[in-house]
Design a protein around this motif. Structure first.
Motif, PDB file in Angstrom:
ATOM      1  N   TYR A 112     -21.990 -31.296 -25.174  1.00  0.00           N
ATOM      2  CA  TYR A 112     -22.044 -30.399 -24.028  1.00  0.00           C
ATOM      3  C   TYR A 112     -21.951 -31.213 -22.738  1.00  0.00           C
ATOM      4  CZ  TYR A 112     -23.604 -27.174 -27.599  1.00  0.00           C
ATOM      5  OH  TYR A 112     -23.681 -26.393 -28.727  1.00  0.00           O
ATOM      6  N   PRO A 113     -20.871 -31.008 -21.946  1.00  0.00           N
ATOM      7  CA  PRO A 113     -20.701 -31.778 -20.705  1.00  0.00           C
ATOM      8  C   PRO A 113     -21.921 -31.745 -19.803  1.00  0.00           C
ATOM      9  CG  PRO A 113     -18.701 -30.572 -21.197  1.00  0.00           C
ATOM     10  CD  PRO A 113     -19.715 -30.119 -22.202  1.00  0.00           C
ATOM     11  N   ARG A 114     -22.609 -30.609 -19.741  1.00  0.00           N
ATOM     12  CA  ARG A 114     -23.768 -30.520 -18.848  1.00  0.00           C
ATOM     13  C   ARG A 114     -24.834 -31.540 -19.236  1.00  0.00           C
ATOM     14  NH1 ARG A 114     -27.551 -25.280 -17.144  1.00  0.00           N
ATOM     15  NH2 ARG A 114     -29.057 -26.497 -15.970  1.00  0.00           N
ATOM     16  N   MET A 115     -25.038 -31.746 -20.513  1.00  0.00           N
ATOM     17  CA  MET A 115     -26.073 -32.691 -20.955  1.00  0.00           C
ATOM     18  C   MET A 115     -25.685 -34.119 -20.570  1.00  0.00           C
ATOM     19  SD  MET A 115     -27.914 -30.344 -22.177  1.00  0.00           S
ATOM     20  CE  MET A 115     -29.271 -31.208 -22.947  1.00  0.00           C
ATOM     21  N   VAL A 116     -24.393 -34.432 -20.672  1.00  0.00           N
ATOM     22  CA  VAL A 116     -23.919 -35.771 -20.293  1.00  0.00           C
ATOM     23  C   VAL A 116     -24.073 -35.957 -18.788  1.00  0.00           C
ATOM     24  CG1 VAL A 116     -21.991 -37.393 -20.400  1.00  0.00           C
ATOM     25  CG2 VAL A 116     -22.301 -35.707 -22.234  1.00  0.00           C
ATOM     26  N   GLU A 117     -23.734 -34.913 -18.010  1.00  0.00           N
ATOM     27  CA  GLU A 117     -23.884 -34.987 -16.554  1.00  0.00           C
ATOM     28  C   GLU A 117     -25.338 -35.170 -16.147  1.00  0.00           C
ATOM     29  OE1 GLU A 117     -20.010 -32.058 -15.910  1.00  0.00           O
ATOM     30  OE2 GLU A 117     -22.042 -31.301 -15.560  1.00  0.00           O
ATOM     31  N   GLU A 118     -26.248 -34.482 -16.811  1.00  0.00           N
ATOM     32  CA  GLU A 118     -27.682 -34.637 -16.517  1.00  0.00           C
ATOM     33  C   GLU A 118     -28.107 -36.088 -16.704  1.00  0.00           C
ATOM     34  OE1 GLU A 118     -30.164 -32.830 -15.433  1.00  0.00           O
ATOM     35  OE2 GLU A 118     -29.422 -30.769 -15.451  1.00  0.00           O
ATOM     36  N   ALA A 119     -27.616 -36.723 -17.764  1.00  0.00           N
ATOM     37  CA  ALA A 119     -27.964 -38.129 -18.009  1.00  0.00           C
ATOM     38  C   ALA A 119     -27.391 -39.034 -16.918  1.00  0.00           C
ATOM     39  CB  ALA A 119     -27.452 -38.553 -19.391  1.00  0.00           C
TER      40      ALA A 119
END
Length: 555
Positions: free
Chosen positions: A452-459
């Protein structure tokens, strides 16, 4: 007030009666502040009544579509309520649309009347549309006419070349002519459940622009739903309105909610960091809705210069996921409550919001009152997922649209068992807090695993050098797809791709980590400041095609 209730506790009314009620309750309270020029609720009410009569003289009757193509100015607020008071339907259009787009949306919505400004960059797009008869009337507001005296003089001296010369013919109507004294507007019956208030263009879940049909009940109910999520706020408190009012988030949260509460709407026509800083100092607003990139920009700027943020108590972030790092930093420098909400144009737009003082990190909060959020299993959308299980977020409530204009096939696709399909993947915890994982269409399937791109962006946002980040999926010969990250660094910060990859190893599994990280000076954004994946996806695909069909990524 003509109020009805539909299967719940939320009252629904004609949207323009929100203003009529505010005029009766708060006549002497400032309703608008535009660049220091203030308008009371009593005066706003008079202008709306006159404009409504003007629109009716122009031919507006029940169901007539009138397009608003305006930045945040008093003209938008007056026209919005006047169109509804006259029985018409507001068609929200972005001032950034090009002529071709304007023609399409005007034709699709059947709008034959539009309202804009006499700025050359805006009027110039409408001039050929009026000239060929595609519009019956164009109402044109004077930029100089809404500025306070000193700013009016400054604008005339430095920017008068940006003003258009408006032809003197029957198709062009000066806003001053529209609001001239005359008879009161005729009363128009309103079936709040069925009569349209707004046509809001959206890409929806397919990316094809179409108009969400929002009824008076949808729009008024959503304002009341959000009000019930707020603590008591005194009439006259400031609502800083930087998010554009033609966007559904600002239309509900900044405009209709403010009128419902009798707040002062502080209008900013564009994002300008110095103008925003001075306006915050001058007006000391209590409420400041925005998008994550605005809060991130202030975080970065406030580290270098003085920003007066102490008056702000309540902020609602919408239109895009709010990274936890941005939320915590903004709360630390402002001492306010910044909560993330969630919505979509098809739901007027608010579906859920974190309660003030009870934020759950990473969550979009709890469903607003009289709203049911269902998580439907990805493998069988007719099955409701168990707590913690990922599925598609689906919505029922009084704010859910009637359907898409002229697109019954698309309307049928977006509902399942009577619930609105959002196209977002999420889950609920045991307490009912909703967590979004990502858009279904943005989900990356890498070697059989969901990324999920959002999870990568959060990191990525956890790294102190990262200012903005967008992650997309790109083709990979071995895994099918892999993540690629685009990163903008904070001003003065430095890091390398290798250092970032090492940092991410503590937060992401190997399959989630980006295959490549590309550093950019700027990242593409939508008109409301939301970071946009679509343009980066298209750019990457074009680059791959240019390379004779060979992927440029490392294997």
């Amino acid at each position: 007030m003509n109020t009805q209730q539909f299967g719940g506790t939320i009252p629904c009314s004609p949207v323009h009666e929100l203003l009529a009620n505010a005029v009766a309750r708060y006549p002497g309270v400032s309703a608008l502040d535009f660049m220091g020029k203030c308008t009371s609720y009593a005066e706003l009410g008079r202008l709306v009544e006159r404009a409504a009569a003007g629109f009716q003289r122009m031919g507006v009757q029940k169901g007539t579509r009138v397009a608003l193509c305006l930045p945040n100015t008093p003209y938008y607020v007056i026209s919005y309520y006047a169109i509804l008071r006259a029985g018409g339907v507001v068609v929200n259009l972005s001032p950034l649309y090009v002529e071709r787009e304007l023609r399409h949306f005007l034709k699709d919505s059947s709008a034959r009347i539009a309202v804009t400004l006499d700025l050359a960059e805006l009027y110039g797009k409408f001039a050929p549309i009026v000239a060929d008869g595609s519009l019956d009337h164009l109402v044109v507001g004077s930029m100089l006419g809404i500025l306070p005296p000193l700013k009016r003089c400054g604008f005339w001296l430095t920017r008068r070349k940006t003003l258009a010369t408006i032809p003197a013919d029957s198709r062009h109507v000066a806003f001053n002519t529209l609001v001239r004294s005359g008879d009161a507007p005729r009363a128009v019956p309103c079936d709040v459940a069925r009569d349209l208030a707004v046509l809001q263009y959206t890409g929806g879940t397919t990316g094809i622009p179409k108009a969400a049909m929002l009824s008076h009940a949808n729009v008024s109910a959503n304002s009341e739903q959000l009000r019930r999520r707020l603590p008591e706020i005194a009439p006259g408190s400031g609502m800083l309105t930087l998010v554009p009012l033609f966007h559904v988030f600002a239309m509900t949260v900044a405009l209709n909610l403010s009128v419902l509460l009798g707040l002062k709407i502080i209008l900013l026509p564009r994002y300008d960091k110095e103008l925003l800083r001075k306006t915050l100092k001058r007006t000391r607003p209590l409420f400041f809705p925005g998008v994550p990139t605005i809060y991130a920009s202030i975080n970065e700027a406030a580290a270098k210069e003085t920003w007066e943020l102490s008056s702000i108590r309540y902020c609602v972030s919408g239109a895009a996921p709010l990274p936890e790092a941005i939320r915590r930093q903004f709360e630390a420098i402002s001492n306010c409550h910044l909560v993330e909400g969630y919505g979509l144009s098809e739901a007027s737009p608010v579906v859920a919001c974190n309660p003030f003082g009870a934020v759950r990190a990473g969550s979009i909060g709890l469903a607003v009152e009289d709203t049911i959020v269902e998580i439907r299993a990805l493998d069988n959308p007719h099955r409701i997922a168990t707590p913690g299980e990922h599925g598609e977020v689906c919505v029922r409530g009084p704010q859910v649209m009637l359907g898409y204009l002229n697109r019954p096939d698309e309307t049928e696709k977006v509902f399942i068992d009577g619930a609105l399909r959002t196209g977002d993947v999420g889950y609920k915890d045991q307490d009912g807090y909703i967590f979004l994982v990502d858009r279904i269409k943005d989900m990356i399937i890498s070697g059989g695993y969901n990324v999920y791109p959002r999870m990568v962006e959060e990191a990525l946002y956890k790294h102190p050098a990262v200012s903005e980040a967008v992650v997309i999926g790109i083709a990979d010969a071995r895994r099918g797809q892999v993540p690629k990250a685009y990163v903008k660094l904070r001003e003065g910060a430095t890091t390398t791709e290798e250092a970032l990859q090492t940092f991410l190893a503590d937060y992401l599994s190997p399959v989630e980590r980006p295959k490549t990280i590309e550093f950019r000076d700027t990242l593409p954004k939508t008109v409301v400041g939301k970071l946009e994946r679509k343009g980066l996806v298209a750019e990457h695909q074009e680059g791959v095609q240019t390379a004779s069909g060979l992927s440029l990524e490392r294997k």
